[in-house]
Write a protein that holds these residues in place. Structure first.
Motif, PDB file in Angstrom:
ATOM      1  N   LEU A   1       2.042   5.474   0.360  1.00 21.20           N
ATOM      2  CA  LEU A   1       1.662   5.220  -1.096  1.00 21.20           C
ATOM      3  C   LEU A   1       3.183   4.791  -1.889  1.00 21.20           C
ATOM      4  CD1 LEU A   1      -0.230   4.841  -3.474  1.00 21.20           C
ATOM      5  CD2 LEU A   1       0.018   7.198  -3.625  1.00 21.20           C
ATOM      6  N   VAL A   2       4.201   5.864  -1.233  1.00 22.99           N
ATOM      7  CA  VAL A   2       5.422   5.604  -2.118  1.00 22.99           C
ATOM      8  C   VAL A   2       6.031   4.298  -1.850  1.00 22.99           C
ATOM      9  CG1 VAL A   2       5.740   8.095  -2.061  1.00 22.99           C
ATOM     10  CG2 VAL A   2       6.789   6.676  -0.243  1.00 22.99           C
TER      11      VAL A   2
ATOM     12  N   THR B   1       0.248  12.865  -4.542  1.00 17.64           N
ATOM     13  CA  THR B   1       1.229  12.005  -4.929  1.00 17.64           C
ATOM     14  C   THR B   1       0.286  10.739  -6.058  1.00 17.64           C
ATOM     15  OG1 THR B   1       2.629  12.294  -3.255  1.00 17.64           O
ATOM     16  CG2 THR B   1       2.959  10.312  -4.508  1.00 17.64           C
ATOM     17  N   ARG B   2       1.174  10.559  -6.787  1.00 13.47           N
ATOM     18  CA  ARG B   2       0.284   9.568  -7.821  1.00 13.47           C
ATOM     19  C   ARG B   2       1.619   8.594  -8.375  1.00 13.47           C
ATOM     20  NH1 ARG B   2      -3.478  13.102 -11.752  1.00 13.47           N
ATOM     21  NH2 ARG B   2      -5.421  12.671 -10.738  1.00 13.47           N
ATOM     22  N   ILE B   3       1.342   7.340  -8.483  1.00 19.43           N
ATOM     23  CA  ILE B   3       2.237   6.751  -9.175  1.00 19.43           C
ATOM     24  C   ILE B   3       1.835   5.948 -10.373  1.00 19.43           C
ATOM     25  CG2 ILE B   3       3.561   4.457  -8.698  1.00 19.43           C
ATOM     26  CD1 ILE B   3       3.787   4.948  -5.751  1.00 19.43           C
TER      27      ILE B   3
ATOM     28  N   ALA C   1       4.413   1.681  -2.331  1.00 18.00           N
ATOM     29  CA  ALA C   1       3.753   0.657  -2.960  1.00 18.00           C
ATOM     30  C   ALA C   1       4.400  -0.095  -3.829  1.00 18.00           C
ATOM     31  CB  ALA C   1       2.214   1.267  -3.702  1.00 18.00           C
ATOM     32  N   PRO C   2       5.362   0.392  -4.791  1.00 12.17           N
ATOM     33  CA  PRO C   2       6.229  -0.303  -5.773  1.00 12.17           C
ATOM     34  C   PRO C   2       7.096  -1.462  -4.947  1.00 12.17           C
ATOM     35  CG  PRO C   2       6.256   2.006  -6.205  1.00 12.17           C
ATOM     36  CD  PRO C   2       5.609   2.032  -4.810  1.00 12.17           C
TER      37      PRO C   2
ATOM     38  N   LEU D   1      -1.584  -5.106   1.858  1.00  8.17           N
ATOM     39  CA  LEU D   1      -2.180  -3.767   1.438  1.00  8.17           C
ATOM     40  C   LEU D   1      -1.265  -2.632   1.898  1.00  8.17           C
ATOM     41  CD1 LEU D   1      -5.265  -4.291   3.993  1.00  8.17           C
ATOM     42  CD2 LEU D   1      -5.283  -4.472   1.306  1.00  8.17           C
ATOM     43  N   VAL D   2      -1.460  -1.634   1.045  1.00  3.23           N
ATOM     44  CA  VAL D   2      -0.673  -0.353   1.352  1.00  3.23           C
ATOM     45  C   VAL D   2      -1.650   0.575   1.941  1.00  3.23           C
ATOM     46  CG1 VAL D   2       0.392   1.819   0.444  1.00  3.23           C
ATOM     47  CG2 VAL D   2       0.693  -0.541  -0.589  1.00  3.23           C
ATOM     48  N   ARG D   3      -1.311   1.138   3.386  1.00  2.47           N
ATOM     49  CA  ARG D   3      -2.186   2.061   4.083  1.00  2.47           C
ATOM     50  C   ARG D   3      -1.606   3.207   3.575  1.00  2.47           C
ATOM     51  NH1 ARG D   3      -0.631   0.786   9.186  1.00  2.47           N
ATOM     52  NH2 ARG D   3      -2.618  -0.219   9.639  1.00  2.47           N
ATOM     53  N   VAL D   4      -2.411   4.088   2.579  1.00  2.00           N
ATOM     54  CA  VAL D   4      -2.141   5.177   2.124  1.00  2.00           C
ATOM     55  C   VAL D   4      -2.537   6.496   3.022  1.00  2.00           C
ATOM     56  CG1 VAL D   4      -2.750   6.745   0.036  1.00  2.00           C
ATOM     57  CG2 VAL D   4      -2.663   4.209  -0.087  1.00  2.00           C
ATOM     58  N   ALA D   5      -3.546   6.439   3.834  1.00  2.00           N
ATOM     59  CA  ALA D   5      -3.896   7.623   4.625  1.00  2.00           C
ATOM     60  C   ALA D   5      -4.431   6.662   6.055  1.00  2.00           C
ATOM     61  CB  ALA D   5      -4.748   8.471   4.013  1.00  2.00           C
TER      62      ALA D   5
ATOM     63  N   LEU E   1      -4.939   0.608  -0.471  1.00  2.00           N
ATOM     64  CA  LEU E   1      -4.855   0.251  -1.932  1.00  2.00           C
ATOM     65  C   LEU E   1      -4.454  -1.344  -2.035  1.00  2.00           C
ATOM     66  CD1 LEU E   1      -3.951   0.537  -5.080  1.00  2.00           C
ATOM     67  CD2 LEU E   1      -1.798   0.881  -4.162  1.00  2.00           C
TER      68      LEU E   1
ATOM     69  N   TRP F   1      -3.347   3.654  -7.840  1.00  2.00           N
ATOM     70  CA  TRP F   1      -2.389   4.050  -6.752  1.00  2.00           C
ATOM     71  C   TRP F   1      -1.872   5.819  -6.648  1.00  2.00           C
ATOM     72  CZ3 TRP F   1       2.340   0.207  -7.577  1.00  2.00           C
ATOM     73  CH2 TRP F   1       1.927  -1.031  -7.579  1.00  2.00           C
ATOM     74  N   GLN F   2      -3.086   6.205  -6.126  1.00  2.00           N
ATOM     75  CA  GLN F   2      -2.863   7.738  -6.017  1.00  2.00           C
ATOM     76  C   GLN F   2      -3.786   8.115  -4.542  1.00  2.00           C
ATOM     77  OE1 GLN F   2      -4.828   9.516  -9.075  1.00  2.00           O
ATOM     78  NE2 GLN F   2      -6.333   7.915  -9.472  1.00  2.00           N
ATOM     79  N   GLN F   3      -3.257   9.399  -4.115  1.00  2.16           N
ATOM     80  CA  GLN F   3      -3.642   9.625  -2.630  1.00  2.16           C
ATOM     81  C   GLN F   3      -5.161  10.078  -2.898  1.00  2.16           C
ATOM     82  OE1 GLN F   3      -0.315  12.435  -1.976  1.00  2.16           O
ATOM     83  NE2 GLN F   3      -0.249  11.342  -0.003  1.00  2.16           N
TER      84      GLN F   3
ATOM     85  N   THR G   1      -7.820   8.063  -0.553  1.00  2.00           N
ATOM     86  CA  THR G   1      -7.518   6.627  -0.590  1.00  2.00           C
ATOM     87  C   THR G   1      -7.082   6.161   0.860  1.00  2.00           C
ATOM     88  OG1 THR G   1      -6.773   6.842  -2.684  1.00  2.00           O
ATOM     89  CG2 THR G   1      -6.203   4.974  -1.512  1.00  2.00           C
TER      90      THR G   1
END
Lengths: 349, 349
Positions: A313-314, B4-6, A316-317, A333-337, B43, B100-102, B40
């Motif tokens: 997630l970090v 963690t959240r963005i 993502a930006p 895509l962002v793989r968050v988990a 995303l 944008w959060q876990q 998540t």
């Protein structure tokens, strides 16, 4: 026997000037077999003719401009003077497009007979002619206003606009007409428009807002410029905008307004292009078919796709900025988990 | 337990910068009755999110931008960790929009269950999800290409464009895909696009012309800018342009291109506005009905119209210029010759 003709003397750069035209005299032509000699009764002047004068301001209409030195084009109503076609006799009145001249020869097949008993023949160039059909189609086929909707008509005193506005009113819509000057505004009120606004009024924009508290559902566009700019933010979702002209784009004068947008819209008109913004949710009703077909295509290998997966997630930006810069390929895509390995494993964890 | 959240830290002015986002930590929320706690998994990053960041560059999308300091929005695929709804159990995988959060809590009614046996769950954010449906609708409902027509797809390696282009190819169209960079171009060729063009190539415009000798019938638009500028003059009459985004308008950077037109087109998308240029001759089939109804309305006085008649052909130029300046009211005509008083008189003369 000579006649007067008006020819295109120069291509205007911006607003046309008188010296762009020249008055000339020429012979009265002789009709051949199948042709008619017409005496022009009425010549129609329409904004599209600015485009036919050519030059860079004409926004590549797809039609050829008038040749320099040639008679200006234009729709006409003419009286048959000599007929060399059995379907016409002298005295018949026809709709034609013989341009800016007193007499012209036209093939009988290229004219349309008018019946003066139906209506004044001049209406064949107006409310019963090309601009009338334009306004009619704007309402019936494109705008399709429903009772209670708000319809705004630009150039509302013109043939297109006045017919469109009145049709909308007959169908139960609230109709706001826009025109320039107090005289035209008074005419609109007399013609039964619910509201008539003067676009020359310094308070035009706020007057339009006051007149359209529920937004605008149909905008009959033919002018662009300040009127369009005021209308644009008030268009409701699913608004319909029949665009039959963008008068402010015909002469590319420096107006300080967004003339490029006008040019774009002009291009829609001249090639009858449908430009329709949409979001996927407009098409929810397609979902079952969509899901079935895509599944089949993916399974068959008929459709391939690519995913660009960024982990964490970090990230993502930076992944998003990279996407805006176009660094990705396919679907980013962002793989968050991590995905659960199976339902059993997931419920154990 | 924290996560963690963005969040959106600042509204960008032009292209977003990294410092417009901030990484924060926060609690993992507790689901109430009828809610799910989701972890998540995926995303989705999509160009429309630029608009949700707000600022003057967002072209008033009609949606509210993300609140400053709030978690960034975004479509997600999540795994159910805690279910307080009888329809879901831990381990279920769902499509959601939790940003944008876990971890996030979502109402069970706001998510859609995914079946991992059907396809990888990540495709719910791509080719089987919102962008897939966008590309599908662009072809099936708006573009409707016919065999032999030329379809040009912008951003053709993206989900929307790659599905749209491939569908068009399946339906027998000639498909030209446009993308940025040699890697994407190679991907397009491998995916079966008839022609793949790099819009970064200095010769892009002439390459596009070479690739579309018969013009362009359908343009799947999502980028604006240089690509649209090159496509625009090649659109055929009756071309269809499904517009599902104008990426160059999301960040109003000074590009030297006609960004105002992009802004206009963006507005079409966000409100699903149909903008359709037309000319009367597109609607010839309406003529019988049109003539009958207008005649009735005129007779009944339901419709009024006004003619502004100028006498004499030599006055046509000044009348035309006056019309362009708006001095006329209603339909301006030039009376070139008097009408015949009757058919008898005319044939005598």
């Amino acid at each position: 026997m000579t006649q007067t003709r008006i020819v295109l003397a120069a291509r205007p750069d911006g607003a046309p000037r008188p010296e762009d035209f020249a008055v000339t005299s020429g012979p009265i032509p002789e009709p051949a077999a199948g042709q008619l000699l017409l005496r022009t009764l009425y010549l129609s002047l329409d904004p599209y003719l600015r485009g036919r004068m050519g030059s860079s301001a004409s926004h590549s209409s797809g039609t050829q401009p008038v040749t320099l030195g040639a008679v200006m084009e234009g729709g006409t109503v003419g009286e048959v003077v000599v007929s060399r076609d059995p379907r016409f006799v002298p005295g018949d009145v026809v709709a034609a497009a013989t341009g800016w001249q007193q007499f012209a020869v036209a093939p009988a097949a290229a004219v349309r007979r008018l019946n003066p008993a139906d209506a004044p023949v001049s209406t064949a160039l107006g409310v019963r002619g090309m601009p009338g059909l334009t306004g009619y189609a704007a309402i019936r086929e494109i705008g399709r206003p429903r009772p209670g909707e708000t319809v705004v008509v630009a150039a509302a005193t013109g043939t297109v606009g006045s017919l469109a506005g009145q049709m909308a009113r007959l169908e139960g819509s609230r109709v706001v007409g826009i025109a320039g000057g107090e005289r035209k505004v008074r005419w609109l009120r007399a013609a039964g428009f619910d509201v008539a606004l003067d676009h020359r009024d310094p308070d035009f924009e706020s007057n339009l807002a006051d007149a359209t508290p529920d937004g605008i559902d149909v905008y009959v566009e033919s002018v662009g410029g300040r009127v369009r700019q005021a209308v644009w933010p008030r268009l409701n979702r699913h608004a319909r905008v029949p665009v039959c002209g963008v008068a402010s784009a015909y002469s590319a004068a420096a107006t300080g307004l967004d003339t490029d947008a006008d040019g774009l819209m002009s291009g829609l008109v001249t090639r009858s292009i449908t430009l329709r913004g949409f979001v996927f949710s407009d098409f929810e009703y397609l979902r079952p078919t969509f899901e079935r077909e895509v599944a089949d295509w993916l399974r068959a290998g008929d459709v391939v796709h690519h995913e660009d997966v960024v982990d964490g997630l970090v990230n993502a930006p930076s992944a998003f900025l990279g996407m805006l810069a176009g660094e990705h390929l396919g679907k980013r895509l962002v793989r968050v988990a991590p995905e659960p390995q199976s339902e059993d494993q997931a419920s154990i964890a």
